[in-house]
Design a protein around this motif. Structure first.
Motif, PDB file in Angstrom:
ATOM      1  N   THR A 166       0.709  -1.248  -0.004  1.00 24.57           N
ATOM      2  CA  THR A 166       0.029  -0.235  -0.024  1.00 24.57           C
ATOM      3  C   THR A 166       0.694   1.479  -0.067  1.00 24.57           C
ATOM      4  O   THR A 166       1.734   1.425   0.793  1.00 24.57           O
ATOM      5  CB  THR A 166      -0.948   0.234   1.263  1.00 24.57           C
ATOM      6  OG1 THR A 166      -1.857  -1.056   1.067  1.00 24.57           O
ATOM      7  CG2 THR A 166      -1.899   1.392   1.409  1.00 24.57           C
ATOM      8  N   VAL A 167       0.695   2.440  -1.153  1.00 24.73           N
ATOM      9  CA  VAL A 167       1.508   3.462  -1.093  1.00 24.73           C
ATOM     10  C   VAL A 167       0.361   4.537  -0.726  1.00 24.73           C
ATOM     11  O   VAL A 167      -0.268   4.929  -1.549  1.00 24.73           O
ATOM     12  CB  VAL A 167       1.923   3.768  -2.560  1.00 24.73           C
ATOM     13  CG1 VAL A 167       2.619   5.093  -2.607  1.00 24.73           C
ATOM     14  CG2 VAL A 167       2.493   2.442  -3.096  1.00 24.73           C
ATOM     15  N   PRO A 168       0.851   5.194   0.269  1.00 24.82           N
ATOM     16  CA  PRO A 168      -0.050   6.231   1.036  1.00 24.82           C
ATOM     17  C   PRO A 168      -0.046   7.398  -0.202  1.00 24.82           C
ATOM     18  O   PRO A 168       0.807   7.782  -0.681  1.00 24.82           O
ATOM     19  CB  PRO A 168       0.616   6.587   2.235  1.00 24.82           C
ATOM     20  CG  PRO A 168       1.352   5.690   2.707  1.00 24.82           C
ATOM     21  CD  PRO A 168       1.749   4.915   1.459  1.00 24.82           C
ATOM     22  N   ALA A 169      -1.052   8.201  -0.212  1.00 25.15           N
ATOM     23  CA  ALA A 169      -1.210   9.300  -1.146  1.00 25.15           C
ATOM     24  C   ALA A 169      -0.095  10.111  -1.039  1.00 25.15           C
ATOM     25  O   ALA A 169       0.407  10.616  -1.895  1.00 25.15           O
ATOM     26  CB  ALA A 169      -2.765  10.040  -0.953  1.00 25.15           C
ATOM     27  N   ASP A 170       0.431  10.555   0.194  1.00 28.92           N
ATOM     28  CA  ASP A 170       1.533  11.524   0.534  1.00 28.92           C
ATOM     29  C   ASP A 170       2.806  11.028   0.101  1.00 28.92           C
ATOM     30  O   ASP A 170       3.884  11.774  -0.031  1.00 28.92           O
ATOM     31  CB  ASP A 170       1.349  12.250   1.876  1.00 28.92           C
ATOM     32  CG  ASP A 170       1.775  11.065   2.884  1.00 28.92           C
ATOM     33  OD1 ASP A 170       1.848   9.818   2.478  1.00 28.92           O
ATOM     34  OD2 ASP A 170       1.850  11.422   4.075  1.00 28.92           O
ATOM     35  N   ALA A 171       2.715   9.726  -0.334  1.00 30.45           N
ATOM     36  CA  ALA A 171       4.082   9.246  -0.580  1.00 30.45           C
ATOM     37  C   ALA A 171       4.238   9.196  -2.296  1.00 30.45           C
ATOM     38  O   ALA A 171       5.353   8.623  -2.704  1.00 30.45           O
ATOM     39  CB  ALA A 171       4.238   7.779  -0.150  1.00 30.45           C
ATOM     40  N   VAL A 172       3.325   9.474  -2.865  1.00 33.49           N
ATOM     41  CA  VAL A 172       3.563   9.739  -4.293  1.00 33.49           C
ATOM     42  C   VAL A 172       3.799  10.902  -4.912  1.00 33.49           C
ATOM     43  O   VAL A 172       3.146  11.982  -4.762  1.00 33.49           O
ATOM     44  CB  VAL A 172       1.913   9.325  -5.137  1.00 33.49           C
ATOM     45  CG1 VAL A 172       2.107   9.364  -6.476  1.00 33.49           C
ATOM     46  CG2 VAL A 172       1.673   7.819  -4.580  1.00 33.49           C
TER      47      VAL A 172
ATOM     48  N   ASP B 228      19.638   0.871  -6.640  1.00 36.63           N
ATOM     49  CA  ASP B 228      19.230   2.229  -6.416  1.00 36.63           C
ATOM     50  C   ASP B 228      17.979   2.309  -5.951  1.00 36.63           C
ATOM     51  O   ASP B 228      17.263   3.283  -6.235  1.00 36.63           O
ATOM     52  CB  ASP B 228      19.460   3.057  -7.625  1.00 36.63           C
ATOM     53  CG  ASP B 228      18.932   2.431  -9.110  1.00 36.63           C
ATOM     54  OD1 ASP B 228      18.384   1.278  -8.951  1.00 36.63           O
ATOM     55  OD2 ASP B 228      18.891   3.098  -9.883  1.00 36.63           O
ATOM     56  N   GLY B 229      17.334   1.157  -5.640  1.00 37.16           N
ATOM     57  CA  GLY B 229      15.932   1.403  -5.102  1.00 37.16           C
ATOM     58  C   GLY B 229      14.639   1.232  -5.995  1.00 37.16           C
ATOM     59  O   GLY B 229      13.773   1.712  -5.673  1.00 37.16           O
TER      60      GLY B 229
ATOM     61  N   THR C  35       7.967   9.905  -2.618  1.00 33.58           N
ATOM     62  CA  THR C  35       8.703  10.979  -2.059  1.00 33.58           C
ATOM     63  C   THR C  35       9.534  10.465  -0.907  1.00 33.58           C
ATOM     64  O   THR C  35      10.361  11.340  -0.189  1.00 33.58           O
ATOM     65  CB  THR C  35       7.589  11.747  -1.261  1.00 33.58           C
ATOM     66  OG1 THR C  35       6.797  10.978  -0.387  1.00 33.58           O
ATOM     67  CG2 THR C  35       6.397  12.335  -2.326  1.00 33.58           C
ATOM     68  N   ARG C  36       9.440   9.067  -0.477  1.00 30.32           N
ATOM     69  CA  ARG C  36      10.522   8.737   0.577  1.00 30.32           C
ATOM     70  C   ARG C  36      10.489   7.159   0.263  1.00 30.32           C
ATOM     71  O   ARG C  36       9.700   6.519  -0.632  1.00 30.32           O
ATOM     72  CB  ARG C  36       9.530   8.996   1.841  1.00 30.32           C
ATOM     73  CG  ARG C  36       8.372   8.039   2.194  1.00 30.32           C
ATOM     74  CD  ARG C  36       7.719   8.456   3.268  1.00 30.32           C
ATOM     75  NE  ARG C  36       6.679   8.059   3.851  1.00 30.32           N
ATOM     76  CZ  ARG C  36       5.288   8.633   3.360  1.00 30.32           C
ATOM     77  NH1 ARG C  36       5.176   9.635   2.843  1.00 30.32           N
ATOM     78  NH2 ARG C  36       4.340   8.053   3.592  1.00 30.32           N
TER      79      ARG C  36
ATOM     80  N   ALA D 243      11.828   0.678  -1.183  1.00 29.19           N
ATOM     81  CA  ALA D 243      12.177   1.132  -2.487  1.00 29.19           C
ATOM     82  C   ALA D 243      11.795   2.356  -2.523  1.00 29.19           C
ATOM     83  O   ALA D 243      10.720   2.813  -1.792  1.00 29.19           O
ATOM     84  CB  ALA D 243      11.173   0.087  -3.548  1.00 29.19           C
ATOM     85  N   ARG D 244      12.298   3.056  -3.622  1.00 29.55           N
ATOM     86  CA  ARG D 244      11.951   4.656  -3.743  1.00 29.55           C
ATOM     87  C   ARG D 244      11.178   4.731  -5.139  1.00 29.55           C
ATOM     88  O   ARG D 244      10.430   5.628  -5.321  1.00 29.55           O
ATOM     89  CB  ARG D 244      13.195   5.274  -3.860  1.00 29.55           C
ATOM     90  CG  ARG D 244      12.739   6.910  -3.856  1.00 29.55           C
ATOM     91  CD  ARG D 244      14.070   7.644  -3.727  1.00 29.55           C
ATOM     92  NE  ARG D 244      14.579   7.660  -2.534  1.00 29.55           N
ATOM     93  CZ  ARG D 244      14.415   8.600  -1.295  1.00 29.55           C
ATOM     94  NH1 ARG D 244      13.147   9.244  -1.571  1.00 29.55           N
ATOM     95  NH2 ARG D 244      14.963   8.280  -0.179  1.00 29.55           N
TER      96      ARG D 244
END
Length: 210
Positions: free
Chosen positions: A128-134, A154-155, A172-173, A187-188
């Motif tokens: 799950t990718v939170p909205a603020d992580a996109v 490199d992630g 973003t992180r 992963a980034r």
């Protein structure tokens, strides 16, 4: 019950437990698929994004080959006891392939109404990718080599279906995820396949629109 679970953890290696859990959950997905239940984990206002297109023909091809093999061995091998053993193994193989495909069909990627993204591959992978992580998302067709889950130094995480990915998400992180056998990694950048990548990208961008 907790004592039994603790004993199982001590005796059975973690990867083996994960494989058994995958098989049980895949069997449940096969039942959901056969009964035409709604997709797992998709709520009102969410977008379900399928990803089975590149692998469907291969999955049904494997089932067809298994059936032909069962019939051929029944003709060629004269020992009834061997027939029964091979029949059990072949039926199990057919059900396993169908269950894994059913898990992918019934567990699509999900763009939630709150702007978060759930990336899945059947019962083997779930992130799950939170909205603020996109940070950004785009349609980006690639043909990487490697296994289902491939992480570069490199992630960059590739979740490969049918030797391709069609969506790239920059984060973003760093985000942690669990590999199919239980190992943890971070992963980034995420690259994965969606059958309709434009619809997924548009839905993921929509919550950020004014």
């Amino acid at each position: 019950m907790s004592g039994i679970r603790a004993a199982v953890r001590r005796v059975v290696p973690g990867p083996v437990r994960r494989l058994l859990e995958h098989e049980v959950r895949a069997a449940g997905a096969l039942g959901r698929w056969a009964l035409r239940r709604p997709p797992h984990g998709v709520g009102a206002g969410d977008l379900a994004a399928g990803y089975t297109g590149p692998q469907t023909a291969m999955m049904y091809g494997l089932v067809f080959v298994s059936v032909i093999e069962t019939v051929a061995l029944a003709v060629l091998i004269p020992w009834p006891a061997v027939h029964r053993v091979l029949l059990v193994l072949d039926v199990y193989g057919v059900l396993f392939v169908l269950a894994m495909h059913a898990a992918c069909v019934t567990r699509p990627h999900v763009v939630r109404a709150d702007g978060s993204l759930r990336i899945r591959y059947g019962v083997l992978f779930d992130l799950t990718v939170p909205a603020d992580a996109v940070a950004s998302v785009r349609v980006d067709r690639r043909y990487p080599e490697g296994r289902l889950v491939a992480l570069s130094e490199d992630g960059v995480l590739d979740l490969i279906v049918g030797s391709q990915t069609t969506v790239t998400v920059e984060l973003t992180r760093l985000l942690s995820f669990t590999r199919p056998l239980g190992a943890r990694a971070r992963a980034r950048t995420l690259r994965f396949h969606a059958d309709d990548p434009r619809a997924l990208v548009a839905a993921l961008r929509q919550p950020a629109s004014p």
